[in-house]
Design a protein around this motif. Structure first.
Motif, PDB file in Angstrom:
ATOM      1  N   SER A 144       5.881 -32.321 -59.476  1.00  0.00           N
ATOM      2  CA  SER A 144       6.077 -31.025 -60.684  1.00  0.00           C
ATOM      3  C   SER A 144       4.790 -30.914 -61.674  1.00  0.00           C
ATOM      4  N   ASP A 145       4.963 -30.178 -62.340  1.00  0.00           N
ATOM      5  CA  ASP A 145       3.968 -30.046 -63.262  1.00  0.00           C
ATOM      6  C   ASP A 145       3.715 -31.670 -64.135  1.00  0.00           C
ATOM      7  N   ILE A 146       2.380 -31.830 -65.162  1.00  0.00           N
ATOM      8  CA  ILE A 146       2.913 -33.128 -65.357  1.00  0.00           C
ATOM      9  C   ILE A 146       1.748 -32.549 -66.562  1.00  0.00           C
ATOM     10  N   THR A 147       2.765 -33.362 -67.846  1.00  0.00           N
ATOM     11  CA  THR A 147       1.807 -33.150 -69.324  1.00  0.00           C
ATOM     12  C   THR A 147       0.993 -34.147 -70.024  1.00  0.00           C
ATOM     13  N   THR A 148      -0.241 -33.831 -69.471  1.00  0.00           N
ATOM     14  CA  THR A 148      -0.673 -35.443 -70.527  1.00  0.00           C
ATOM     15  C   THR A 148      -2.243 -34.735 -71.259  1.00  0.00           C
ATOM     16  N   PRO A 149      -2.669 -35.793 -72.642  1.00  0.00           N
ATOM     17  CA  PRO A 149      -3.717 -35.921 -73.105  1.00  0.00           C
ATOM     18  C   PRO A 149      -4.900 -35.138 -72.624  1.00  0.00           C
ATOM     19  N   MET A 150      -5.232 -34.316 -73.227  1.00  0.00           N
ATOM     20  CA  MET A 150      -6.671 -33.765 -72.588  1.00  0.00           C
ATOM     21  C   MET A 150      -7.744 -33.848 -73.800  1.00  0.00           C
ATOM     22  N   TYR A 151      -9.454 -33.983 -73.121  1.00  0.00           N
ATOM     23  CA  TYR A 151     -10.439 -33.636 -74.031  1.00  0.00           C
ATOM     24  C   TYR A 151     -11.668 -32.311 -73.336  1.00  0.00           C
ATOM     25  N   ARG A 152     -12.225 -32.881 -74.100  1.00  0.00           N
ATOM     26  CA  ARG A 152     -13.134 -32.259 -73.716  1.00  0.00           C
ATOM     27  C   ARG A 152     -14.488 -32.992 -73.014  1.00  0.00           C
ATOM     28  N   ASP A 153     -15.444 -32.843 -72.217  1.00  0.00           N
ATOM     29  CA  ASP A 153     -16.544 -33.668 -72.058  1.00  0.00           C
ATOM     30  C   ASP A 153     -17.759 -32.776 -72.387  1.00  0.00           C
ATOM     31  N   SER A 154     -18.703 -33.750 -72.716  1.00  0.00           N
ATOM     32  CA  SER A 154     -19.857 -32.959 -73.302  1.00  0.00           C
ATOM     33  C   SER A 154     -21.298 -32.519 -71.833  1.00  0.00           C
ATOM     34  N   LEU A 155     -22.191 -32.351 -72.481  1.00  0.00           N
ATOM     35  CA  LEU A 155     -23.204 -32.419 -71.875  1.00  0.00           C
ATOM     36  C   LEU A 155     -24.517 -32.805 -72.879  1.00  0.00           C
ATOM     37  N   ILE A 156     -24.466 -33.620 -72.648  1.00  0.00           N
ATOM     38  CA  ILE A 156     -25.269 -34.739 -73.667  1.00  0.00           C
ATOM     39  C   ILE A 156     -27.466 -35.294 -73.780  1.00  0.00           C
ATOM     40  N   LYS A 182       0.586 -38.636 -82.288  1.00  0.00           N
ATOM     41  CA  LYS A 182       0.103 -39.850 -82.488  1.00  0.00           C
ATOM     42  C   LYS A 182      -1.045 -39.864 -81.878  1.00  0.00           C
ATOM     43  N   MET A 183      -1.898 -39.418 -81.221  1.00  0.00           N
ATOM     44  CA  MET A 183      -3.486 -39.956 -80.721  1.00  0.00           C
ATOM     45  C   MET A 183      -4.247 -39.492 -81.522  1.00  0.00           C
ATOM     46  N   ASN A 184      -3.940 -38.327 -82.480  1.00  0.00           N
ATOM     47  CA  ASN A 184      -4.958 -37.968 -83.405  1.00  0.00           C
ATOM     48  C   ASN A 184      -4.828 -38.056 -84.243  1.00  0.00           C
ATOM     49  N   GLU A 185      -3.507 -39.115 -84.750  1.00  0.00           N
ATOM     50  CA  GLU A 185      -3.782 -40.026 -85.793  1.00  0.00           C
ATOM     51  C   GLU A 185      -4.287 -41.492 -86.278  1.00  0.00           C
ATOM     52  N   VAL A 186      -5.084 -41.191 -84.901  1.00  0.00           N
ATOM     53  CA  VAL A 186      -5.711 -42.608 -84.997  1.00  0.00           C
ATOM     54  C   VAL A 186      -7.278 -41.586 -84.813  1.00  0.00           C
ATOM     55  N   THR A 187      -7.513 -41.098 -83.683  1.00  0.00           N
ATOM     56  CA  THR A 187      -9.367 -40.003 -83.593  1.00  0.00           C
ATOM     57  C   THR A 187      -8.828 -38.715 -83.848  1.00  0.00           C
ATOM     58  N   PRO A 188      -9.335 -37.776 -84.538  1.00  0.00           N
ATOM     59  CA  PRO A 188      -8.597 -37.040 -85.472  1.00  0.00           C
ATOM     60  C   PRO A 188      -9.371 -35.327 -84.520  1.00  0.00           C
ATOM     61  N   GLY A 189      -8.770 -34.791 -83.938  1.00  0.00           N
ATOM     62  CA  GLY A 189      -9.197 -33.681 -83.462  1.00  0.00           C
ATOM     63  C   GLY A 189      -9.642 -33.904 -81.772  1.00  0.00           C
ATOM     64  N   VAL A 190      -9.381 -35.058 -81.043  1.00  0.00           N
ATOM     65  CA  VAL A 190      -9.912 -35.220 -80.068  1.00  0.00           C
ATOM     66  C   VAL A 190      -9.053 -35.299 -79.131  1.00  0.00           C
ATOM     67  N   TRP A 191      -7.575 -35.042 -79.332  1.00  0.00           N
ATOM     68  CA  TRP A 191      -6.239 -34.549 -77.869  1.00  0.00           C
ATOM     69  C   TRP A 191      -5.796 -33.416 -78.585  1.00  0.00           C
ATOM     70  N   PHE A 192      -5.536 -32.854 -77.500  1.00  0.00           N
ATOM     71  CA  PHE A 192      -4.651 -31.318 -77.284  1.00  0.00           C
ATOM     72  C   PHE A 192      -3.879 -32.170 -75.627  1.00  0.00           C
ATOM     73  N   LEU A 193      -2.832 -31.147 -75.654  1.00  0.00           N
ATOM     74  CA  LEU A 193      -2.253 -31.502 -74.656  1.00  0.00           C
ATOM     75  C   LEU A 193      -2.326 -30.749 -73.422  1.00  0.00           C
ATOM     76  N   GLY A 194      -2.223 -30.989 -72.322  1.00  0.00           N
ATOM     77  CA  GLY A 194      -2.670 -30.308 -70.925  1.00  0.00           C
ATOM     78  C   GLY A 194      -1.751 -30.289 -69.443  1.00  0.00           C
ATOM     79  N   THR A 195      -1.757 -29.760 -68.864  1.00  0.00           N
ATOM     80  CA  THR A 195      -1.380 -29.876 -67.610  1.00  0.00           C
ATOM     81  C   THR A 195      -1.600 -30.369 -65.990  1.00  0.00           C
TER      82      THR A 195
END
Length: 354
Positions: free
Chosen positions: A270-282, A247-260
């Motif tokens: 226990s392990d925790i699942t959460t929204p992940m994204y990549r940082d960039s060097l700009i 649902k988050m990717n419907e708002v901002t397409p392609g940004v998020w993926f399931l990370g642990t």
């Protein structure tokens, strides 16, 4: 008669001398050749140092970007001293402040998450557009890390912050932007927003004046580690599901993926699942292409040192250097990846390289 014979003999001798004196094929003067070669070698070995200073915006001192930025600057300055490249990492308010400082020429380099990079490059969500920003490489995986006092964790999910006084880092930092996406995708949680940097938020939670906060970034963040390692303090890292991330990717397409976030990162049950994204060097596009090229060489030729800066750096590799990059590459980065045999997507080729 004798006089005539003498003239004929003289003419014949001149003709013979002319034939025997014909110039041979030209040969190089050995001394001249070695002097030229020495000059060429000297020019190659003594390329003029760039003598360039690069101001590098990171995040507040409790954030992952600060730790990573300080470590990278130390590595680059060590490896590139002979190139005349000096990188000065500095604490900032993170995300939005980095973008603003880059546009105002107050820094030449910074970290940005893919969400903020997209907003800024395209001028979306009321962000001033900056089409002069260029990417070097993807860096860490950042993640939403919402931590609350364990006694308030009714479900163990993101919903537990509903109605809470909740810290969202400095104004304009990635944590606040991430929260806005969650609110748009999953509903308003009616929090009272507190703007405290991660270190200050951790201190407030330890002394009982705050119930929870966002410690977003590459896990572990130093402020979150501080919370989990504090004696007699029980805190909970909250989780998200794949459905919620969709649902988050419907708002901002392609940004998020399931990370642990593995249990051993913070010592959770226990392990925790959460929204992940990549940082960039700009960087700004006007930064020297040679400097950008050399910085990438120093980074990827010394990956063991890069990985040692922070445990979250293990995802940094040449193979996934362009994964999650949201803006066009710098021309110095284009040269680097082409030389290393990395395929560059068409949308990452900047106008100046077309």
């Amino acid at each position: 008669m004798k006089r005539l014979l003498a003239i004929i003999v003289s003419l014949m001798m001149l003709l013979l001398c002319a034939c025997s004196g014909a110039p041979a094929a030209e040969s190089e003067d050995p001394a001249s050749t070695s002097e030229t070669a020495a000059t060429e070698t000297q020019e190659e070995d003594s390329a003029e140092p760039l003598n360039i200073d690069i101001r590098f915006g990171t995040s507040s001192s409790g954030g992952t970007w600060y730790t990573l930025g300080m470590g990278l600057a130390t590595l680059w300055n060590d490896k590139l001293a002979d190139k005349g490249i000096n990188v000065f990492a500095q604490a900032t308010g993170g995300g939005q402040e980095n973008a603003q400082m880059l546009a105002a020429d107050e820094i030449e380099m910074c970290f940005l998450g893919s969400l903020l990079a997209t907003y800024t490059y395209n001028g979306q969500n009321d962000f001033p557009q900056n089409t002069d920003m260029r990417a070097l490489t993807a860096m860490q995986e950042g993640g939403i890390q919402w931590i609350i006092l364990a006694e308030d964790a009714k479900t163990g999910t993101y919903k537990d912050i509903e109605g809470m006084r909740f810290a969202l880092n400095n104004p304009g930092a990635s944590a606040g932007l991430n929260y806005e996406v969650v609110k748009a995708a999953l509903g308003d949680l009616h929090i009272t927003e507190e703007y405290l940097n991660p270190s200050a938020a951790a201190e407030a939670m330890k002394n009982g004046t705050l119930r929870g906060g966002a410690f977003d970034g590459g896990a572990p963040t130093s402020a979150a580690l501080d919370l989990f390692s504090t004696a007699n303090l029980d805190v909970q890292l909250l989780s998200f599901s794949q459905e919620e991330i969709d649902k988050m990717n419907e708002v901002t397409p392609g940004v998020w993926f399931l990370g642990t976030i593995a249990a051993d990162v913070y010592g959770t049950d226990s392990d925790i699942t959460t929204p992940m994204y990549r940082d960039s060097l700009i960087v700004d596009k006007d930064v020297s292409a040679e400097a950008v090229y050399q910085i990438l060489c120093a980074t990827y030729d010394n990956l063991d040192d890069v990985h040692a800066i922070h445990s979250g750096n293990s995802v940094i590799s040449l193979e996934n250097a362009l994964n999650g990059v949201a803006v066009p590459l710098h021309e110095g980065a284009v040269r680097f990846y082409q030389e290393r045999g990395i395929e560059i997507p068409e949308e990452l080729i900047p106008e100046e390289c077309k």
